[in-house]
Write a protein that holds these residues in place. Structure first.
Motif, mmCIF file in Angstrom:
data_model
loop_
_atom_site.group_PDB
_atom_site.id
_atom_site.type_symbol
_atom_site.label_atom_id
_atom_site.label_comp_id
_atom_site.label_asym_id
_atom_site.label_seq_id
_atom_site.Cartn_x
_atom_site.Cartn_y
_atom_site.Cartn_z
ATOM 1 N N GLY A 92 2.309 -2.114 -4.499
ATOM 2 C CA GLY A 92 1.583 -3.366 -4.670
ATOM 3 C C GLY A 92 1.665 -3.884 -6.099
ATOM 4 O O GLY A 92 1.792 -5.089 -6.328
ATOM 5 N N MET A 93 1.619 -2.997 -7.092
ATOM 6 C CA MET A 93 1.732 -3.416 -8.493
ATOM 7 C C MET A 93 3.122 -3.949 -8.820
ATOM 8 O O MET A 93 3.276 -4.812 -9.683
ATOM 9 C CB MET A 93 1.394 -2.237 -9.412
ATOM 10 C CG MET A 93 -0.035 -1.749 -9.296
ATOM 11 S SD MET A 93 -0.383 -0.314 -10.355
ATOM 12 C CE MET A 93 -0.163 -1.073 -11.972
ATOM 13 N N LEU A 94 4.155 -3.444 -8.137
ATOM 14 C CA LEU A 94 5.521 -3.914 -8.366
ATOM 15 C C LEU A 94 5.854 -5.172 -7.578
ATOM 16 O O LEU A 94 6.974 -5.668 -7.653
ATOM 17 C CB LEU A 94 6.519 -2.803 -8.008
ATOM 18 C CG LEU A 94 6.471 -1.552 -8.898
ATOM 19 C CD1 LEU A 94 7.427 -0.494 -8.373
ATOM 20 C CD2 LEU A 94 6.800 -1.910 -10.333
ATOM 21 N N GLY A 95 4.913 -5.656 -6.804
ATOM 22 C CA GLY A 95 5.144 -6.869 -6.038
ATOM 23 C C GLY A 95 5.849 -6.648 -4.723
ATOM 24 O O GLY A 95 6.293 -7.598 -4.070
ATOM 25 N N ILE A 96 6.004 -5.390 -4.330
ATOM 26 C CA ILE A 96 6.643 -5.072 -3.052
ATOM 27 C C ILE A 96 5.599 -5.171 -1.958
ATOM 28 O O ILE A 96 4.512 -4.611 -2.066
ATOM 29 C CB ILE A 96 7.257 -3.659 -3.088
ATOM 30 C CG1 ILE A 96 8.301 -3.580 -4.206
ATOM 31 C CG2 ILE A 96 7.890 -3.309 -1.756
ATOM 32 C CD1 ILE A 96 8.860 -2.179 -4.409
ATOM 33 N N SER A 97 5.944 -5.879 -0.903
ATOM 34 C CA SER A 97 5.003 -6.074 0.198
ATOM 35 C C SER A 97 4.728 -4.736 0.873
ATOM 36 O O SER A 97 5.642 -4.073 1.390
ATOM 37 C CB SER A 97 5.579 -7.067 1.219
ATOM 38 O OG SER A 97 4.707 -7.203 2.314
ATOM 39 N N THR A 98 3.473 -4.338 0.850
ATOM 40 C CA THR A 98 3.103 -3.074 1.479
ATOM 41 C C THR A 98 2.864 -3.222 2.980
ATOM 42 O O THR A 98 2.872 -2.231 3.699
ATOM 43 C CB THR A 98 1.825 -2.524 0.824
ATOM 44 O OG1 THR A 98 0.776 -3.511 0.923
ATOM 45 C CG2 THR A 98 2.063 -2.202 -0.636
ATOM 46 N N SER A 99 2.661 -4.457 3.432
ATOM 47 C CA SER A 99 2.409 -4.652 4.861
ATOM 48 C C SER A 99 3.631 -4.279 5.690
ATOM 49 O O SER A 99 3.524 -3.619 6.725
ATOM 50 C CB SER A 99 2.007 -6.102 5.129
ATOM 51 O OG SER A 99 3.031 -6.994 4.695
ATOM 52 N N SER A 100 4.817 -4.693 5.198
ATOM 53 C CA SER A 100 6.037 -4.355 5.929
ATOM 54 C C SER A 100 6.298 -2.856 5.872
ATOM 55 O O SER A 100 6.749 -2.242 6.845
ATOM 56 C CB SER A 100 7.229 -5.113 5.337
ATOM 57 O OG SER A 100 7.383 -4.813 3.953
ATOM 58 N N LEU A 101 5.989 -2.245 4.705
ATOM 59 C CA LEU A 101 6.170 -0.801 4.588
ATOM 60 C C LEU A 101 5.233 -0.047 5.518
ATOM 61 O O LEU A 101 5.644 0.895 6.210
ATOM 62 C CB LEU A 101 5.919 -0.375 3.141
ATOM 63 C CG LEU A 101 6.012 1.123 2.845
ATOM 64 C CD1 LEU A 101 7.420 1.626 3.109
ATOM 65 C CD2 LEU A 101 5.604 1.407 1.403
ATOM 66 N N ILE A 102 3.988 -0.495 5.555
ATOM 67 C CA ILE A 102 3.015 0.152 6.444
ATOM 68 C C ILE A 102 3.418 -0.039 7.902
ATOM 69 O O ILE A 102 3.299 0.875 8.729
ATOM 70 C CB ILE A 102 1.604 -0.401 6.179
ATOM 71 C CG1 ILE A 102 1.140 0.005 4.777
ATOM 72 C CG2 ILE A 102 0.617 0.096 7.227
ATOM 73 C CD1 ILE A 102 -0.177 -0.603 4.370
ATOM 74 N N ALA A 103 3.914 -1.237 8.234
ATOM 75 C CA ALA A 103 4.356 -1.494 9.609
ATOM 76 C C ALA A 103 5.528 -0.595 9.975
ATOM 77 O O ALA A 103 5.589 -0.045 11.095
ATOM 78 C CB ALA A 103 4.747 -2.964 9.766
ATOM 79 N N ALA A 104 6.464 -0.423 9.021
ATOM 80 C CA ALA A 104 7.619 0.443 9.291
ATOM 81 C C ALA A 104 7.180 1.891 9.467
ATOM 82 O O ALA A 104 7.621 2.585 10.401
ATOM 83 C CB ALA A 104 8.626 0.329 8.155
ATOM 84 N N LEU A 105 6.307 2.354 8.567
ATOM 85 C CA LEU A 105 5.806 3.716 8.699
ATOM 86 C C LEU A 105 5.024 3.907 9.996
ATOM 87 O O LEU A 105 5.095 4.955 10.639
ATOM 88 C CB LEU A 105 4.917 4.061 7.497
ATOM 89 C CG LEU A 105 5.628 4.189 6.139
ATOM 90 C CD1 LEU A 105 4.611 4.430 5.036
ATOM 91 C CD2 LEU A 105 6.652 5.301 6.172
ATOM 92 N N GLY A 106 4.277 2.848 10.371
ATOM 93 C CA GLY A 106 3.539 2.921 11.633
ATOM 94 C C GLY A 106 4.457 3.034 12.826
ATOM 95 O O GLY A 106 4.203 3.795 13.763
ATOM 96 N N GLY A 107 5.548 2.255 12.802
ATOM 97 C CA GLY A 107 6.514 2.331 13.902
ATOM 98 C C GLY A 107 7.184 3.694 13.982
ATOM 99 O O GLY A 107 7.342 4.264 15.069
#
Length: 305
Positions: free
Chosen positions: A112-127
């Protein structure tokens, strides 16, 4: 003839000069292009450093601090679990889960501090987690049940239990399964989710265990004398622990005998030895008193014609 040679030499000289000029122009263009690209890259790096440099430094600082804190949380969790009654086999597994969750939380903050969207990362990890969970749902169920057993301790290693139709002594409690050694000296590995989804009888949970026995005597026996002899034999038996609370009474009138029910308490570790010793002692006492111990028999009456 001399003029023709001179003309040819001039042509060659002019051609070489033109080629040299073209080569120099090409080199100049290439060098200029490379310098321009280098300047652009340096400008982008400078712009990125000016706009994101502080964020990168802060992200690195947070990552280092988060890693240290996660390690401390792992050690703190292990120390707490060691002071509890949780089985040592479960301590390492639980601390690793806590450590992994802590690192995942730290990485989410860093992204989040680097500006990388965590929502897509969380969605990928969730999948990915969902796919793995569906593929290994039975194993995960066994792991969860293993943690339940190791934390809440419905039984311990060395306990004599009956669960899901399996009877024996618990030899090992693992994360996936529980090993039970039967009286026939067989090792049975029972999945933990099967253990926790069935009724568990733990005969070793208490130090003392009830020993229930039924003795049959003949219909022509002196019942009061039978009750007295059996009670006295139980009282003087060294395995019986509750000598003042022994239960002895007539339970029923069966087809071939009168049944006398007895209940006393013995040490759980001595259960089978005590059972054998008491049966032999009562049998010998009844034999000395001349009391008949009948066996099932069928009496046939033949009518006279």
């Amino acid at each position: 003839m001399t003029g023709e040679v001179t003309g040819a030499q001039n042509v060659v000289t002019n051609t070489a000069s033109a080629m040299s000029s073209n080569a120099a122009t090409t080199v100049d263009r290439t060098v200029t292009h490379q310098i321009t690209m280098t300047e652009r890259i340096l400008d982008k790096i400078q712009h990125f450093a000016e706009t994101k440099g502080l964020d990168i430094v802060m992200a690195i600082v947070v990552l280092v601090i988060g890693y240290i804190v996660s390690r401390e949380i792992k050690v703190w969790t292990r120390n707490i679990l060691k002071r509890s009654n949780i089985d040592p086999n479960a301590i390492g597994f639980i601390t690793e889960i806590v450590y992994f969750i802590s690192l995942l939380f730290v990485m989410t903050i860093v992204f989040g501090m680097l500006g990388i969207s965590t929502s897509s990362l969380i969605a990928a990890l969730g999948g990915i987690g969902l796919a793995i969970g569906l593929a290994l749902k039975d194993n995960f169920s066994n792991v969860a049940s293993g943690i339940f057993i190791l934390i809440f301790r419905p039984f311990n290693v060395g306990d004599y239990i009956v669960a899901n139709g399996v009877e024996g002594t618990v030899a090992e409690i693992a994360i996936i399964y529980t090993k039970i050694r039967t009286l026939g000296n067989q090792m049975i590995a029972v999945p933990n989710n099967t253990m926790t989804s069935s009724i568990i009888k733990n005969y070793s949970h208490y130090d003392l265990r009830n020993l229930e026995l039924v003795f049959d005597v003949g219909y022509d026996s002196d019942l009061r004398s039978c009750l007295h002899l059996i009670r006295e034999e139980l009282i003087k038996n060294p395995y019986v622990q509750d000598k003042e609370q022994i239960t002895v009474y007539i339970s029923e009138m069966a087809d071939s005998s009168i049944r006398i029910y007895t209940r006393c308490q013995v040490k759980a570790a001595d259960y089978f030895t005590a059972r054998t010793d008491i049966i032999i002692a009562v049998k010998e006492t009844l034999d000395r008193a001349g009391i008949d111990i009948p066996f099932p028999q069928l009496v046939v009456h033949q009518s006279e014609k």
